[in-house]
Design an enzyme around this catalytic site. Structure first.
Site, PDB file in Angstrom:
ATOM      1  N   GLY B  54      -5.267  -0.393   4.456  1.00 31.96           N
ATOM      2  CA  GLY B  54      -4.802  -0.760   3.093  1.00 31.96           C
ATOM      3  C   GLY B  54      -5.878  -0.176   1.661  1.00 31.96           C
ATOM      4  O   GLY B  54      -7.051  -0.005   1.985  1.00 31.96           O
ATOM      5  N   SER B  55      -5.505  -0.209   0.242  1.00 26.74           N
ATOM      6  CA  SER B  55      -6.576   0.184  -0.705  1.00 26.74           C
ATOM      7  C   SER B  55      -6.643  -1.304  -1.409  1.00 26.74           C
ATOM      8  O   SER B  55      -6.146  -2.357  -0.877  1.00 26.74           O
ATOM      9  CB  SER B  55      -5.724   0.815  -1.697  1.00 26.74           C
ATOM     10  OG  SER B  55      -5.012   2.073  -1.245  1.00 26.74           O
ATOM     11  N   GLY B  56      -7.436  -1.489  -1.895  1.00 27.94           N
ATOM     12  CA  GLY B  56      -8.250  -2.476  -2.850  1.00 27.94           C
ATOM     13  C   GLY B  56      -9.598  -3.235  -2.402  1.00 27.94           C
ATOM     14  O   GLY B  56     -10.098  -4.120  -2.562  1.00 27.94           O
ATOM     15  N   HIS B  57      -9.907  -2.327  -1.141  1.00 25.16           N
ATOM     16  CA  HIS B  57     -11.064  -2.946  -0.237  1.00 25.16           C
ATOM     17  C   HIS B  57     -12.466  -1.795  -0.848  1.00 25.16           C
ATOM     18  O   HIS B  57     -13.579  -1.641  -0.549  1.00 25.16           O
ATOM     19  CB  HIS B  57     -11.233  -2.447   1.275  1.00 25.16           C
ATOM     20  CG  HIS B  57      -9.990  -3.425   2.142  1.00 25.16           C
ATOM     21  ND1 HIS B  57     -10.144  -4.571   1.034  1.00 25.16           N
ATOM     22  CD2 HIS B  57      -9.194  -2.733   2.690  1.00 25.16           C
ATOM     23  CE1 HIS B  57      -8.984  -4.968   1.853  1.00 25.16           C
ATOM     24  NE2 HIS B  57      -8.189  -4.120   2.409  1.00 25.16           N
ATOM     25  N   ASP B 110      -2.675  -1.600   9.922  1.00 25.35           N
ATOM     26  CA  ASP B 110      -3.174  -0.234  11.110  1.00 25.35           C
ATOM     27  C   ASP B 110      -3.241  -0.084  12.517  1.00 25.35           C
ATOM     28  O   ASP B 110      -3.360   1.164  12.680  1.00 25.35           O
ATOM     29  CB  ASP B 110      -5.013  -1.122  11.169  1.00 25.35           C
ATOM     30  CG  ASP B 110      -5.289  -0.749   8.982  1.00 25.35           C
ATOM     31  OD1 ASP B 110      -4.181  -0.573   8.535  1.00 25.35           O
ATOM     32  OD2 ASP B 110      -6.747  -1.385   8.229  1.00 25.35           O
ATOM     33  N   HIS B 219      -8.138  -9.631   2.582  1.00 25.65           N
ATOM     34  CA  HIS B 219      -6.912  -9.362   1.710  1.00 25.65           C
ATOM     35  C   HIS B 219      -6.577 -10.377   1.445  1.00 25.65           C
ATOM     36  O   HIS B 219      -5.078 -10.991   0.959  1.00 25.65           O
ATOM     37  CB  HIS B 219      -6.050  -8.358   2.900  1.00 25.65           C
ATOM     38  CG  HIS B 219      -6.466  -7.650   3.701  1.00 25.65           C
ATOM     39  ND1 HIS B 219      -6.743  -7.551   5.074  1.00 25.65           N
ATOM     40  CD2 HIS B 219      -6.286  -6.521   4.114  1.00 25.65           C
ATOM     41  CE1 HIS B 219      -7.121  -7.123   5.541  1.00 25.65           C
ATOM     42  NE2 HIS B 219      -6.419  -5.577   4.653  1.00 25.65           N
TER      43      HIS B 219
END
Lengths: 226, 331
Positions: B54-57, B110, B219
């Site tokens: 996922g994005s945001g990391h 994932d 998250h």
């Protein structure tokens, strides 16, 4: 007993898309209580495409249509929901290959095969507080009606919706054992699982779409159904 | 919500476009699958090391693509695993004779996406293996849970595997290196604020002005416990004890020490944490051979930090010291 036609399946898919899109933020908010809040958005991303492409996709058979839908899910749905819902549609497609109508027995086989595929993909069991806690009792109810030769499909749908709705309260107090909510330990207890709420909401909306009278009682459904 | 966004739905592809425009010689962007890959990979005799999450990391994971690091990565939406198709296409785009190693952080989404994608790739005779990273001590392993999360320790697995791949090691050798790093790395984090996914527009959980979330996930998942905020050194003590006692590390160990910012904490505060973490290492008899202070694995604008210890041997020390280049740089 009337069979389920490809038109019925298309209406069910269309209704599912409407349900998912209408509840995009609500499902994400539920997910945010114990998870990471992406459930509604992930699912809506895929069903927005399905909603748009449904009129044009191959409807030569139920299997062909569901296979195409599983491909759209694989392409557009991220998060856990992609592999779970994609696997479900693909497995249901495999046992409805070439069929323009299915009997209740065949429908039960489609749903059962889909649920077994989802269990194999995610490794979850009954009681792990995932959408399987709604899907498994629904499948059992469907199989029981199929075995009994129930002719009233509206009654079958209503009782399946009952099972899914019951799963919300039955699992509310459980600690999640799978999915991201499992990683917060006891803190997942007391919050409803968004996957279970989604299945129950979809079945309630199917009742409305197919003219089956049914009044929900659980607060999550009273709030969100049409 | 106040953020630098246009249409929130385009947030991920727009930042990816920026990364590639800033690194035109090094990287290429495949928008259809939200994938960034090295321009000069794959090559037949080198294992490709890839990731997708996922994005945001950020800078994990697409901003960790470059020589000596990842060869390619695909991004899902914020905090959501990439779709199966994107994972499959990333394997295909980086497929080489030497093979592909997928580094997967231990999250259900994932894992399922990559497992499905790997099945598809294997059906086409692509040589591919995967490794699951799970360094977060905040979550206990159990028979029934998905287990520990993969967090900032991911950086060390990427760094070591990327260096080994650059040196031409085989797929099995690199897999063994991933396992060695993962077996010797432990992390725990603490959040001082929540974070706001652009598409959601609101915080993902609420945290009082005077509260902190101990053991927070990357998250924004709730941690193990919430309590009143303590002085910085006391927070370091709690993280350090949880991490150090886990393997456990012992006096005489040579370690890498990381203080990772979760996105909204100034670097100065991270060095306040580092100072005490370094002292705790010395008191415990660990030699800090390498240190890492900054943002490696974040949760959007969350204020907070994580502490990571990696026990080293001469092989891992050499891999950590090997040259590497990624999109994020200050010189």
């Amino acid at each position: 007993m009337a069979d389920i036609t490809i038109g019925d399946v298309e209406r069910a898919v269309k209704t599912t898309a409407t349900t998912v899109l209408r509840n995009e933020h609500y499902f994400s908010d539920l997910d945010g209580l114990a998870g990471d809040g992406d459930f509604g958005t992930s699912l809506a991303t895929g069903f927005r495409v399905i909603d748009a492409e449904l009129p044009g996709i191959d409807k030569s058979a139920i299997g062909a249509m569901l296979l195409k839908i599983s491909m759209l899910v694989s392409k557009h749905v991220g998060g856990s929901s992609g592999p779970i819902w994609g696997t479900g549609f693909m497995k249901a497609a495999m046992v409805s290959k070439g069929k323009e109508t299915v009997t209740l027995v065949e429908l039960a086989d489609m749903v059962n095969t889909a649920v077994e595929g989802i269990m194999a993909r995610g490794g979850a069991q009954l009681g792990d507080k995932t959408l399987l806690d709604a899907l498994i009792p629904v499948t059992e109810k469907l199989k029981a009606h199929a075995a009994a030769g129930t002719a009233d499909l509206g009654l079958v749908l209503k009782e399946c919706a009952d099972e899914a709705e019951n799963a919300i309260d039955a699992t509310r107090g459980l600690v999640a054992h799978r999915g991201r909510a499992s990683q917060v330990g006891d803190r997942s207890a007391g919050t409803p699982d968004p996957g279970i709420v989604a299945i129950a909401t979809i079945l309630q909306d199917w009742c409305t779409e197919f003219g089956v009278e049914r009044t929900p009682t659980v607060p999550e459904l009273l709030k969100q159904t049409v | 919500m106040k953020k630098f966004v246009n249409d929130p739905a385009n947030f991920v592809p727009e930042f990816m476009k920026g990364v590639v425009l800033a690194n035109p010689d090094l990287l290429e962007f495949v928008p259809e699958f939200q994938m960034i890959k090295r321009k000069d990979r794959p090559v037949a005799d080198k294992v490709s090391v890839i990731q997708g999450s996922g994005s945001g990391h950020e800078p994990a994971h697409v901003m960790a693509v470059g020589p000596g690091m990842l060869d390619g990565a695909c991004q899902g939406a914020v905090f959501a695993a990439p779709p199966v198709d994107a994972c499959y296409e990333t394997i295909k785009a980086l497929a080489s004779d030497a093979g592909v190693l997928v580094l997967v952080n231990n999250y259900q989404g994932d894992r399922m996406a990559w497992e499905t994608a790997i099945e598809l790739a294997e059906a086409e005779d692509i040589k591919v293996k995967s490794f699951i990273i799970n360094d977060d001590v905040a979550v206990k392993d159990s028979l029934y849970t998905v287990g520990r999360r993969g967090v900032a320790g991911n950086f060390f697995v990427i760094k070591a595997c990327g260096a080994a791949a650059a040196q031409g090691k085989s797929l099995d050798e690199i897999l063994a290196i991933a396992e060695k790093v993962n077996n010797n790395v432990r992390t725990m984090g603490v959040a001082l604020t929540s974070c706001i996914p652009p598409a959601k527009g609101t915080t993902i959980f609420d945290l009082g002005d005077d509260e902190m979330e101990v053991g927070v996930g990357i998250h924004g998942e709730p941690g193990r416990r919430r309590e009143k905020i303590h002085p910085a050194n006391q927070i370091v003590d709690e993280l350090f004890d949880a991490v150090a006692q886990d393997i456990p590390y012992k006096s005489g160990d040579r370690v890498a020490l990381m203080v990772n910012g979760l996105g909204g904490t100034p670097i100065s505060e991270l060095y306040v944490l580092y100072a005490h973490a370094h002292e705790r290492c010395e008191q415990a008899g660990y030699t800090v051979v390498r240190n890492y202070v900054g943002e490696y694995c974040t949760s959007l604008e969350m204020a907070g930090a994580s502490l990571t210890l990696l026990k080293l041997d001469s092989e891992l020390e050499a891999y950590l010291a090997a040259p590497a280049e990624v999109a994020v740089r200050i010189f």
